[in-house]
Write an enzyme that holds these catalytic residues in place. Sequence first.
Site, mmCIF file in Angstrom:
data_model
loop_
_atom_site.group_PDB
_atom_site.id
_atom_site.type_symbol
_atom_site.label_atom_id
_atom_site.label_comp_id
_atom_site.label_asym_id
_atom_site.label_seq_id
_atom_site.Cartn_x
_atom_site.Cartn_y
_atom_site.Cartn_z
ATOM 1 N N LYS A 1 0.842 -1.208 0.000
ATOM 2 C CA LYS A 1 0.000 0.000 0.000
ATOM 3 C C LYS A 1 0.873 1.253 0.000
ATOM 4 O O LYS A 1 0.621 2.202 -0.739
ATOM 5 C CB LYS A 1 -0.936 -0.012 1.223
ATOM 6 C CG LYS A 1 -2.042 -1.052 1.097
ATOM 7 C CD LYS A 1 -2.802 -1.297 2.391
ATOM 8 C CE LYS A 1 -3.776 -2.448 2.200
ATOM 9 N NZ LYS A 1 -4.488 -2.845 3.429
ATOM 10 N N GLN B 1 -4.349 -1.559 9.821
ATOM 11 C CA GLN B 1 -4.300 -2.845 9.145
ATOM 12 C C GLN B 1 -4.949 -3.920 10.024
ATOM 13 O O GLN B 1 -4.579 -4.099 11.180
ATOM 14 C CB GLN B 1 -2.835 -3.211 8.831
ATOM 15 C CG GLN B 1 -2.663 -4.488 8.028
ATOM 16 C CD GLN B 1 -3.289 -4.407 6.630
ATOM 17 O OE1 GLN B 1 -3.199 -3.388 5.959
ATOM 18 N NE2 GLN B 1 -3.938 -5.482 6.204
ATOM 19 N N ASP C 1 -10.621 3.371 4.806
ATOM 20 C CA ASP C 1 -10.979 1.956 4.595
ATOM 21 C C ASP C 1 -12.501 1.760 4.640
ATOM 22 O O ASP C 1 -13.004 0.707 4.262
ATOM 23 C CB ASP C 1 -10.331 1.081 5.687
ATOM 24 C CG ASP C 1 -9.165 0.261 5.146
ATOM 25 O OD1 ASP C 1 -9.057 0.126 3.909
ATOM 26 O OD2 ASP C 1 -8.370 -0.247 5.958
#
Length: 298
Positions: A54, A98, A121
Site C-alpha cells: 500500500k 491494518q 478503509d
Amino acid sequence: MTAKIIKGKPVADRMQAGITEATAQIEAKYGFRPGLATVLVGDNPASHQYVRMKRNRCKEVGIESFGHELPADATQEAVEGLVRKLGADPEVNGILVQLPLPGHLDEEAVLSAIPLHKDVDGFHPVNIGRLAMKGRKPLFVPCTPAGAILLLEEAGATFEGAEAVVLGRSNIVGLPAALLLIHRNATVTVCHSRTKNLPEVCRKADILIAAVGRAEMVKADWVKPGAYVIDVGSNQVEDPGSAKGYKWVGDVAFDEVKEVAGAITPSPGGVGPMTIAGLLQNTLRAAEIAIERGEIPA
Ligand code: NDP
C-alpha cells in the site's frame, strides 16, 4: 461458451493514472500532497507485506505515506492514542488500521477512534451503518467490495432486478458487497457457513460474488450459464511442481467455471489490484474533504 475475463489491472491502472494527475493538481494549487497514515500492530508477515504494498503504491501516485508500527502487545490505550493523534494531524488525510488486530485489542473501539472524514478503509461503524441504511451515504466505501462492484460495472452487468448471491458475510467484504448490491436494486442472498444447499442457491445467481477463503469451492455446476462471477478469494495452496512449492487460487474453480459463466474475474489478477487502487482513490477524496473543511497543512 467461454466467459469474458474481467481483469482488474487495466481498470486499477486507469484509476491510478487519474489519481496521479489529481494529486499533482492538489500539490500545485494548495501546496501539499494527500497523506495516508498506516497503523500496523504486531508482526503478522502478511499484514507487513500488505502495508508495504500500500505504501509503495502511494509513492507511485504522489500520496505521502506515514508508517506507524506498534508491538504485538501494544495496549488498547496506546493504539487508540496513536489513532487519535493521527486524527488531529493535518498532514494525515486518511488513516488505515491494518486488520486483523491482535486478539486482545477491541477492533471496534480502535476503528471508532478514526475521524469519519479520515476513514479511508470505510470500516468505521458509522460509515458501515450509513451504507446499510436507505437514503444515507457513507463518506467512504470499503475498497475490496467497491472494487468488485466496479469490475461488474466495467463488464456491463445489469444490477436492477438481478438475482445476486454473495458467498461470505464478513465485515470487510461479504456484508458491504451485499449492501452495495442492494443499493443498485439487485435482489440479494447472502450465504455463509450455515447456508444449506449452497450449489442450488448459487445457481440462481445472475451475479455471484465469492468471498469465503475456500480454495476453488465454487464449481461449474454451481453457476448459472451466462452469470457474472466475481472471485474475491485469495488462497495459498500447495503446488509441488513450482519453485516456491505453492500458488495462489481463488474461491472459484476458474478453469471449469469460465466455460459456464458469461464473465468472470481471475484470482489473482481480478479484484486484488482494485483494492489498493480504491484505497488511493479514497485517500484522494479524503484530501479533497480536508480542503473543503479548510484543513490545509501549513
Ligand atoms: P472471512 O474469513 O472473514 O469470512 C469468510 C466468510 O465466508 C464468512 O462469512 C464465512 O461464514 C463464510 N464461509 C466460510 N466457509 C464457508 C463455506 N464452506 N461455505 C459457505 N460459507 C463459508 O474472510 P474475508 O471476507 O476476510 O475474505 C474472504 C476471502 O477474500 C479470502 O480468501 C481473503 O483472502 C480474500 N480477500 C481478498 C482481498 C483482496 O482481493 N484484496 C481483500 C480481503 C479479502 P461464517 O460467517 O458463517 O463464518
